[in-house]
Every structure is written in C-alpha cells, then in structure tokens.
Motif scaffolding. Structure first.
Motif, PDB file in Angstrom:
ATOM      1  N   LEU A 254     -10.852   6.458  -3.309  1.00  0.00           N
ATOM      2  CA  LEU A 254      -9.873   5.669  -2.557  1.00  0.00           C
ATOM      3  C   LEU A 254      -8.464   6.132  -2.923  1.00  0.00           C
ATOM      4  CD1 LEU A 254      -9.484   3.180  -0.643  1.00  0.00           C
ATOM      5  CD2 LEU A 254      -9.189   1.814  -2.721  1.00  0.00           C
ATOM      6  N   THR A 255      -7.690   6.559  -1.941  1.00  0.00           N
ATOM      7  CA  THR A 255      -6.356   7.101  -2.216  1.00  0.00           C
ATOM      8  C   THR A 255      -5.249   6.067  -2.095  1.00  0.00           C
ATOM      9  OG1 THR A 255      -6.188   7.806   0.102  1.00  0.00           O
ATOM     10  CG2 THR A 255      -7.002   9.428  -1.502  1.00  0.00           C
ATOM     11  N   ASP A 256      -5.478   5.012  -1.339  1.00  0.00           N
ATOM     12  CA  ASP A 256      -4.470   3.970  -1.165  1.00  0.00           C
ATOM     13  C   ASP A 256      -4.816   2.784  -2.057  1.00  0.00           C
ATOM     14  OD1 ASP A 256      -2.617   2.108  -0.400  1.00  0.00           O
ATOM     15  OD2 ASP A 256      -2.991   2.289   1.760  1.00  0.00           O
ATOM     16  N   GLY A 257      -4.143   2.663  -3.195  1.00  0.00           N
ATOM     17  CA  GLY A 257      -4.439   1.598  -4.144  1.00  0.00           C
ATOM     18  C   GLY A 257      -4.210   0.207  -3.598  1.00  0.00           C
ATOM     19  N   GLU A 258      -3.394   0.082  -2.553  1.00  0.00           N
ATOM     20  CA  GLU A 258      -3.141  -1.235  -1.975  1.00  0.00           C
ATOM     21  C   GLU A 258      -4.374  -1.789  -1.265  1.00  0.00           C
ATOM     22  OE1 GLU A 258       0.314  -1.270   0.448  1.00  0.00           O
ATOM     23  OE2 GLU A 258       1.690  -0.764  -1.193  1.00  0.00           O
ATOM     24  N   LEU A 259      -5.342  -0.909  -0.983  1.00  0.00           N
ATOM     25  CA  LEU A 259      -6.577  -1.341  -0.324  1.00  0.00           C
ATOM     26  C   LEU A 259      -7.683  -1.648  -1.332  1.00  0.00           C
ATOM     27  CD1 LEU A 259      -6.687   1.197   2.660  1.00  0.00           C
ATOM     28  CD2 LEU A 259      -5.898  -1.183   2.679  1.00  0.00           C
ATOM     29  N   GLU A 260      -7.343  -1.676  -2.601  1.00  0.00           N
ATOM     30  CA  GLU A 260      -8.328  -1.884  -3.669  1.00  0.00           C
ATOM     31  C   GLU A 260      -9.183  -3.125  -3.444  1.00  0.00           C
ATOM     32  OE1 GLU A 260      -8.308  -2.927  -8.481  1.00  0.00           O
ATOM     33  OE2 GLU A 260      -6.457  -2.359  -7.442  1.00  0.00           O
ATOM     34  N   ARG A 261      -8.557  -4.207  -3.000  1.00  0.00           N
ATOM     35  CA  ARG A 261      -9.268  -5.486  -2.875  1.00  0.00           C
ATOM     36  C   ARG A 261      -9.701  -5.781  -1.440  1.00  0.00           C
ATOM     37  NH1 ARG A 261      -8.655  -8.694  -7.356  1.00  0.00           N
ATOM     38  NH2 ARG A 261      -8.913 -10.598  -6.142  1.00  0.00           N
ATOM     39  N   ALA A 262      -9.780  -4.738  -0.617  1.00  0.00           N
ATOM     40  CA  ALA A 262     -10.135  -4.939   0.794  1.00  0.00           C
ATOM     41  C   ALA A 262     -11.549  -5.483   0.971  1.00  0.00           C
ATOM     42  CB  ALA A 262      -9.987  -3.616   1.560  1.00  0.00           C
ATOM     43  N   GLY A 263     -12.402  -5.322  -0.037  1.00  0.00           N
ATOM     44  CA  GLY A 263     -13.760  -5.845   0.069  1.00  0.00           C
ATOM     45  C   GLY A 263     -13.957  -7.175  -0.624  1.00  0.00           C
ATOM     46  N   ARG A 264     -12.862  -7.770  -1.141  1.00  0.00           N
ATOM     47  CA  ARG A 264     -12.972  -9.007  -1.902  1.00  0.00           C
ATOM     48  C   ARG A 264     -12.767 -10.235  -1.032  1.00  0.00           C
ATOM     49  NH1 ARG A 264     -12.235  -8.708  -7.544  1.00  0.00           N
ATOM     50  NH2 ARG A 264     -12.291 -10.984  -7.490  1.00  0.00           N
ATOM     51  N   GLY A 265     -13.431 -11.338  -1.427  1.00  0.00           N
ATOM     52  CA  GLY A 265     -13.223 -12.624  -0.778  1.00  0.00           C
ATOM     53  C   GLY A 265     -12.031 -13.312  -1.393  1.00  0.00           C
ATOM     54  N   SER A 266     -12.021 -14.586  -1.321  1.00  0.00           N
ATOM     55  CA  SER A 266     -10.847 -15.343  -1.762  1.00  0.00           C
ATOM     56  C   SER A 266     -10.977 -15.886  -3.178  1.00  0.00           C
ATOM     57  CB  SER A 266     -10.621 -16.534  -0.816  1.00  0.00           C
ATOM     58  OG  SER A 266     -11.771 -17.368  -0.794  1.00  0.00           O
TER      59      SER A 266
END
Length: 513
Positions: free
Chosen positions: A498-510
């Motif tokens: 993953l190159t964009d660290g801002e997308l790290e939590r894209a698979g996480r819920g709340s």
C-alpha cells in the motif's frame, strides 16, 4: 526453577572443571581412533513438555547451534519427570555419544530430579557442593532457605563448568546438565558449545531463500545435485512464512565446492526470486536495529530508541509492560523494545519482559496464533484480559500493582493520536499509569520498512490484504489492494504494498482497538 546470576566464579581458585573437560575430550577423541566426528545426544526433560502444555524450543535451539559448530546431534529424546527414564537415557547416551546435554529438572521442587538420576546412573552419592551453595547464597542473600539447598546438591563426581555466561553449569563425566527455561538454556549452551565443538570439523554451508514454491525449482535442484555429488542439498518448503516459500541448504566439507554449487544454482533462477532473509533476527537485535538508523528510518527510529531508553531510566524493568495485540505497529515496537531492554542489567531474569494483551471479544484466529508465537519467540510474560480496555486496565492494575508504565504502539496518524506526547499519563477517570509512546513519528511505510528490513515475522492477515486490524466483524480487507488476476479471480495484494498511508484504515469499521 532456574536462576540467572550476574557473576559466576569458577571453583575456589582452581580450574578443575576445565581440566576435567580437557582430559575428557582427549579421552573421547582418542577412543574414536583420531576421528574428528563429535556426537551429541540430547535429553529434554519435563512433564509439561510431553503433555503438550509447553512447546519445546530448547532442542531446536541446541541442534541449530551445535550443527553450526560441526557437532552431529544423533538423537533427541523427550521424557517426563520420570526418575528411571532419566537415569536410563543418561547412562545409555553417555556410553554412546561423545557428549550428552540435558535440559530441565534442576530446580528446588520435588519433581526436579535430574541430579539425583545422574547420581543413580553412575552409582554415585549426592552432596552439597560448597562452591555452588556459595553462589546461591550470594544471589538470594537473606531470602536463602534450606529449600534452596537442593539447587546445590549434586552428584559427588560432578563439578562446576567454568563459564562467563552468568549461569552455573554442572558437568558430570561427558554430561552437561543444563536449565530448562529457554532464556537460561541459551546462555548455558553458548558457554559449552565452543568446548564441545572445538575438535569437530565444521561443514561449510550456504542457505538460499526463494519466493518460488518447491515444485518450481525441483528439476533445477536435481540437475545441480547431479553435478555436485559432494554437496548435500536440502529443500524445505514453508507455508506460513511472510517472506519466502522454500529454503534451500547447501553443505559440504569443501567451501569452494559449496560456492560453485550455489553459484550454478543461482544462474538457473530468474531475477527477483531469491531474497535476503535473516532466520534469527533476535540474535543480533540491537546491532541490526542500529544499522537501520542508516536508512530513511533514522529520525523516527532514533526517537523510538531514545524514548525506550528514557523509560528504563524512569522506571525499573519490572515496572514496565508493553501493550501487544498482534498488530503491525506493536509488532515493530515489540522488537524495538526487546532490542533496547536486552541491554538492561535486569534483562534475562525470569519475567523481565512483560506484555499486556487486552483481547477484544471477536479476535481473528490468525491474530491469536501470532500472539502465541510472539510470546514464545520473545519469551514474554503475558498478562491477558478480555473485554473493554478501561475495565481490563483497572483489573490489570489490581492484579499487578507494580506496573507503572505501559509501552504503547500508537502513531500520530492513529485516531486520537495527534495530541499525544512521548510520556503521557492516562486521562482523568482512567486507572493511573504512564503511557509511553515511542513510535509516534513512524509512518505507515516506516513500520513496513522496519518489519521487512529486519525479516521480522508479522501476522499473516497482512499478507491477505488487511492493513489495519480490529475485531473480526468490523475489519475487512483493504479495497485499495484489490485486483483481478489473469484468471478473473479477485485477490488482494499484501499490506506492505500500500503506497498511500492515508488509506491504511480503509478496511476498518467504526470500532478501533
């Protein structure tokens, strides 16, 4: 029970143990008509081992170390705390092999019977060894009792083996009686391996790690094996390693032949299928971590090591624990903490490296499995609780009131992380403890640079497309890593791509944990 001692004197003003060892080696070598083959039998002792309650790591470590010294481990037996069985194997192995190493059964309790079995095996009597008793009295001081005397009661013909590893080792004939606790066993084997292996002929060897499966290189290996019959080639596939799929070993008494064989094999490989890999990253953890300071990790890693060092200046080692839940951040932090803490004078004492695991109600099975592996790998004393963090932290403090600081794997980019400092007390209304945050300045890519740069194992979920782990019900594979292969099958790339660290939590819920 096993005791780690900071200083271990040899027997009062003499080198009797060393003299006996030299005489023993001379006898053993001459009895084999000048042969340079040194053989060893290992006896691993403990009810908890044969019942499967504790996983044996000592035999693996001893075999690995002795093999590198050119010593041939011929037999490994695992036995319960059974007097007759221990006696039998001691007597049999002593006559069959150049040396015998035991592990376990030398503490102060009723089931610690290795010394007694050794005495019976060779028709000897037990006695209190004055030098050994003095060591334990100096160590326990006012806490020394008659119970501790069992630790220094050994066969009359046994003696202390001189060493500077900080652990008293008892030698009897060609037998070395070693501790069962893994961290102490490692110290003990380092003390005796040079003497055991000094007359052995070490084989030259190289290891190649490949990202291909074994079937892909089987024909190539067969071709090279036919060309170099003097080289022993081993192929070992693995299915749960984060880095390689097959390990190839090349061994021979002739180092030049090994070099030629490996070179020939490498010529048959496509570029990029061989990787650099460190099989034992803990062996040189502190040294290798300092080498990483010469990479892009210089600033965040320097800060992390400095914070860990300051924590050890503010608190005693047994007043600190590390929060560990198997995630990538705390896995990287665990290794940093281990490397720094291993330089502390109290490191190595039983229970010196403590970890806190507050388990959510829906963990991934892979996560729990990885945590258990880390407990064994780093020899952690784990404090495990299940439920809400605030409530379980209070329970931890109730059960372990000595804990004053917790090493946390929080980064500035984590939720609620942007206002944290390196040392920050818990918020009002929470159980009182100092939160120590060494890796605040680490980025997502920094974490993976450290993990993969040091060949550190990590949870296999990260190779399946997960980039941030929460509860199993609220965590999905990161859609940013999704792709369709040539067969039309939907797949996910590993987290480290993953190159964009801002997308790290894209698979996480709340519900972050």
């Amino acid at each position: 029970m096993n005791i780690l001692l900071s200083r271990f004197p040899s027997r009062s003003g003499s080198n009797i143990g060393l003299v006996r060892l030299r005489a023993l080696r001379k006898h053993m070598m001459s009895s084999t008509s000048g042969s340079k083959t040194v053989t060893v039998g290992l006896i691993i002792i403990g009810n908890e081992l044969v019942k499967g309650q504790v996983q044996d790591s000592n035999s693996f470590y001893m075999c690995q170390r002795l093999h590198k010294k050119g010593v041939q481990v011929k037999t490994v037996v695992m036995v319960p705390d059974d007097f007759n069985m221990i006696e039998h194997y001691l007597r049999e192995f002593s006559s069959k092999f150049t040396f015998v190493l035991t592990s376990g059964g030398i503490g102060p309790t009723h089931d610690d019977i290795t010394f007694e079995a050794a005495a019976k095996a060779f028709r000897d009597e037990m006695k209190v060894d004055e030098a050994l008793e003095s060591i334990y009295k100096n160590y326990f001081k006012e806490n020394y009792t008659e119970t501790h005397k069992k630790l220094s009661t050994i066969p009359r013909m046994a003696s202390l083996f001189p060493n500077n590893q900080g652990f008293p080792i008892v030698q009897m004939r060609n037998i070395f009686i070693l501790p069962g606790v893994p961290r102490f066993l490692k110290l003990a084997i380092k003390a005796v391996e040079d003497h055991i292996g000094s007359s052995a002929v070490s084989a030259a060897g190289q290891t190649v790690y490949l990202t291909l499966d074994e079937m892909s290189i089987a024909r190539k290996l067969s071709h090279v094996a036919q060309q170099f019959p003097e080289v022993t080639i081993g192929s070992y596939p693995v299915f749960d390693n984060n880095y390689y799929k097959v390990r190839i070993t090349f061994e021979s008494l002739n180092s030049d032949i090994v070099e030629q064989c490996v070179s020939k094999f490498r010529q048959s490989l496509l570029p990029g299928v061989e990787i650099d890999y460190n099989e034992n990253p803990l062996d040189s953890a502190s040294h290798d971590l300092k080498k990483m300071l010469r990479t892009e990790l210089e600033a965040p890693l320097t800060e992390a090591m400095s914070v860990c060092t300051e924590a050890l200046e503010r608190y005693k080692l047994d007043e600190i624990c590390i929060s560990f839940n198997g995630g990538k951040d705390c896995t990287a932090l665990l290794h940093i903490w281990y490397a720094v803490a291993s330089q502390h004078p109290d490191f190595g004492k039983e229970g010196s490296l403590q970890a806190l695991y507050i388990r959510n109600n829906e963990p991934f099975p892979e996560e729990d499995k990885f945590i258990e592996e880390c407990i064994n790998r780093y020899e952690l004393t784990i404090m495990k609780f299940t439920g809400k963090i605030k409530e379980q932290l209070a329970e931890m403090k109730r059960q372990h009131p000595n804990i004053k600081a917790i090493i946390m794997g929080t980064r500035l980019t984590d939720p609620h992380g942007q206002h944290l400092t390196a040392f920050q007390p818990t918020d009002q209304g929470w159980p009182t403890v100092m939160r120590v945050n060494p890796i605040l300045s680490f980025s997502y890519s920094n974490i993976w640079t450290l993990l993969r740069g040091l060949s550190l194992p990590y949870c296999t979920l990260y190779d399946d497309g997960y980039t941030s782990l929460g509860s199993a019900s609220s965590t999905k594979m990161n859609p940013a890593l999704k792709y369709v292969d040539s067969d039309g099958t939907v797949r996910y790339r590993p987290a480290y791509t993953l190159t964009d660290g801002e997308l790290e939590r894209a698979g996480r819920g709340s519900q972050p944990t």
